[in-house]
Design a protein around this motif. Structure first.
Motif, PDB file in Angstrom:
ATOM      1  N   PHE A  81       8.953   7.219   7.458  1.00  0.00           N
ATOM      2  CA  PHE A  81       9.889   6.651   6.474  1.00  0.00           C
ATOM      3  C   PHE A  81       9.138   5.854   5.408  1.00  0.00           C
ATOM      4  O   PHE A  81       9.452   5.933   4.226  1.00  0.00           O
ATOM      5  N   ALA A  82       8.140   5.077   5.826  1.00  0.00           N
ATOM      6  CA  ALA A  82       7.375   4.271   4.866  1.00  0.00           C
ATOM      7  C   ALA A  82       6.636   5.161   3.876  1.00  0.00           C
ATOM      8  O   ALA A  82       6.597   4.868   2.675  1.00  0.00           O
ATOM      9  N   ALA A  83       6.070   6.245   4.362  1.00  0.00           N
ATOM     10  CA  ALA A  83       5.357   7.168   3.467  1.00  0.00           C
ATOM     11  C   ALA A  83       6.319   7.784   2.457  1.00  0.00           C
ATOM     12  O   ALA A  83       5.991   7.903   1.262  1.00  0.00           O
ATOM     13  N   ARG A  84       7.507   8.148   2.915  1.00  0.00           N
ATOM     14  CA  ARG A  84       8.491   8.728   1.992  1.00  0.00           C
ATOM     15  C   ARG A  84       8.944   7.699   0.966  1.00  0.00           C
ATOM     16  O   ARG A  84       9.077   8.007  -0.216  1.00  0.00           O
ATOM     17  N   GLU A  85       9.153   6.446   1.398  1.00  0.00           N
ATOM     18  CA  GLU A  85       9.559   5.393   0.465  1.00  0.00           C
ATOM     19  C   GLU A  85       8.474   5.152  -0.578  1.00  0.00           C
ATOM     20  O   GLU A  85       8.765   4.972  -1.755  1.00  0.00           O
ATOM     21  N   ARG A  86       7.213   5.167  -0.132  1.00  0.00           N
ATOM     22  CA  ARG A  86       6.098   4.984  -1.058  1.00  0.00           C
ATOM     23  C   ARG A  86       6.067   6.121  -2.081  1.00  0.00           C
ATOM     24  O   ARG A  86       5.912   5.887  -3.280  1.00  0.00           O
ATOM     25  N   GLU A  87       6.232   7.360  -1.618  1.00  0.00           N
ATOM     26  CA  GLU A  87       6.226   8.508  -2.522  1.00  0.00           C
ATOM     27  C   GLU A  87       7.328   8.397  -3.575  1.00  0.00           C
ATOM     28  O   GLU A  87       7.098   8.710  -4.745  1.00  0.00           O
ATOM     29  N   ARG A  88       8.509   7.936  -3.179  1.00  0.00           N
ATOM     30  CA  ARG A  88       9.619   7.794  -4.122  1.00  0.00           C
ATOM     31  C   ARG A  88       9.293   6.784  -5.212  1.00  0.00           C
ATOM     32  O   ARG A  88       9.536   7.020  -6.396  1.00  0.00           O
ATOM     33  N   VAL A  89       8.773   5.631  -4.808  1.00  0.00           N
ATOM     34  CA  VAL A  89       8.463   4.593  -5.788  1.00  0.00           C
ATOM     35  C   VAL A  89       7.349   5.055  -6.712  1.00  0.00           C
ATOM     36  O   VAL A  89       7.419   4.864  -7.931  1.00  0.00           O
ATOM     37  N   VAL A  90       6.321   5.668  -6.165  1.00  0.00           N
ATOM     38  CA  VAL A  90       5.208   6.143  -6.986  1.00  0.00           C
ATOM     39  C   VAL A  90       5.698   7.193  -7.980  1.00  0.00           C
ATOM     40  O   VAL A  90       5.312   7.185  -9.150  1.00  0.00           O
ATOM     41  N   ARG A  91       6.586   8.063  -7.545  1.00  0.00           N
ATOM     42  CA  ARG A  91       7.112   9.116  -8.417  1.00  0.00           C
ATOM     43  C   ARG A  91       7.978   8.537  -9.534  1.00  0.00           C
ATOM     44  O   ARG A  91       7.918   8.984 -10.666  1.00  0.00           O
ATOM     45  N   THR A  92       8.787   7.520  -9.213  1.00  0.00           N
ATOM     46  CA  THR A  92       9.721   6.999 -10.217  1.00  0.00           C
ATOM     47  C   THR A  92       9.133   5.870 -11.065  1.00  0.00           C
ATOM     48  O   THR A  92       9.441   5.772 -12.245  1.00  0.00           O
ATOM     49  N   ARG A  93       8.307   5.018 -10.469  1.00  0.00           N
ATOM     50  CA  ARG A  93       7.808   3.853 -11.201  1.00  0.00           C
ATOM     51  C   ARG A  93       6.301   3.857 -11.400  1.00  0.00           C
ATOM     52  O   ARG A  93       5.775   2.989 -12.079  1.00  0.00           O
ATOM     53  N   GLY A  94       5.609   4.762 -10.724  1.00  0.00           N
ATOM     54  CA  GLY A  94       4.162   4.850 -10.861  1.00  0.00           C
ATOM     55  C   GLY A  94       3.431   4.132  -9.745  1.00  0.00           C
ATOM     56  O   GLY A  94       3.957   3.209  -9.117  1.00  0.00           O
ATOM     57  N   ALA A  95       2.195   4.552  -9.534  1.00  0.00           N
ATOM     58  CA  ALA A  95       1.380   3.976  -8.462  1.00  0.00           C
ATOM     59  C   ALA A  95       1.087   2.502  -8.722  1.00  0.00           C
ATOM     60  O   ALA A  95       1.008   1.696  -7.800  1.00  0.00           O
ATOM     61  N   GLY A  96       0.945   2.144  -9.986  1.00  0.00           N
ATOM     62  CA  GLY A  96       0.652   0.751 -10.320  1.00  0.00           C
ATOM     63  C   GLY A  96       1.739  -0.194  -9.853  1.00  0.00           C
ATOM     64  O   GLY A  96       1.449  -1.291  -9.357  1.00  0.00           O
ATOM     65  N   ALA A  97       2.997   0.209  -9.989  1.00  0.00           N
ATOM     66  CA  ALA A  97       4.113  -0.634  -9.542  1.00  0.00           C
ATOM     67  C   ALA A  97       4.079  -0.819  -8.035  1.00  0.00           C
ATOM     68  O   ALA A  97       4.335  -1.910  -7.518  1.00  0.00           O
ATOM     69  N   TRP A  98       3.750   0.247  -7.330  1.00  0.00           N
ATOM     70  CA  TRP A  98       3.695   0.174  -5.860  1.00  0.00           C
ATOM     71  C   TRP A  98       2.567  -0.766  -5.418  1.00  0.00           C
ATOM     72  O   TRP A  98       2.762  -1.635  -4.574  1.00  0.00           O
ATOM     73  N   VAL A  99       1.407  -0.600  -6.013  1.00  0.00           N
ATOM     74  CA  VAL A  99       0.255  -1.430  -5.662  1.00  0.00           C
ATOM     75  C   VAL A  99       0.530  -2.889  -6.013  1.00  0.00           C
ATOM     76  O   VAL A  99       0.219  -3.801  -5.247  1.00  0.00           O
TER      77      VAL A  99
END
Length: 192
Positions: free
Chosen positions: A83-101
């Motif tokens: 679930f965490a990996a899927r949540e990370r993928e969603r955020v990276v796809r919509t807001r970018g990797a920088g937002a996730w980091v």
């Protein structure tokens, strides 16, 4: 008309996990099975019905003849990771990797700020007649968390998931310690 009590089921599915025996208690089988079935449906559907936090905070009644706790906890850890990996993928796809980091960095700093308090004063304490987590054991794990976040020392989500503390009168409040451990697990899963 037949008596249902006398009819053998045509097929009996084996238990999903090993069962406890004797006086040992384990997780209630039906509760675990129902939760895992709903988690599977939510994951396969790709909806937000359940998430990593829901899996991490799931709890089940303890009963005789239940599922072995360690086996279920290990499986829940794998489900939470998915679930965490899927949540990370969603955020990276919509807001970018920088937002996730950046969010992971902010969360890590909040944890570090909290753990900057002196040992034996890192969390609220229970009353002198009430039991809480042993402060020295929690402080030891807290130091490992600081070393992970600040210095990059090794620490896994599984190590934190399996952290167990003995109890003491006037110890740290369980809910505060558990919340910080959960937040740290989220950071670990975010930066995998």
């Amino acid at each position: 008309m037949t008596d249902d009590r006398l009819v053998e089921p045509a097929t009996q599915t084996p238990p999903a996990f090993a069962l406890t025996s004797g006086r040992e208690r384990g997780y209630h089988r039906a509760a675990v099975d129902a939760f895992l079935a709903s988690a599977r449906r939510a994951f396969e559907a790709g909806n937000d019905e359940l998430g990593a936090e829901d899996v991490r905070t799931a709890s089940f009644p303890l009963v005789k003849g239940g599922y072995v706790v360690a086996d279920v906890d290990a499986a829940l850890g794998r489900v939470e990771d998915a679930f965490a990996a899927r949540e990370r993928e969603r955020v990276v796809r919509t807001r970018g990797a920088g937002a996730w980091v950046e969010q992971a960095r902010v969360d890590a700093q909040v944890i570090l700020d909290h753990l900057a308090r002196p040992q034996r004063h890192r969390f609220a304490r229970t009353g002198v007649l009430t039991f809480g987590y042993r402060m020295d054991e929690v402080d030891h794990v807290s130091t490992r968390i600081v070393r992970y976040l600040r210095d990059g020392d090794a620490l896994s989500a599984e190590q934190l998931r399996s952290a167990a503390f003995r109890m003491q009168r006037g110890g740290y409040r369980e809910e505060q310690v558990d919340a910080l451990l959960d937040a740290t697990i989220e950071v670990i899963l975010a930066v995998r």
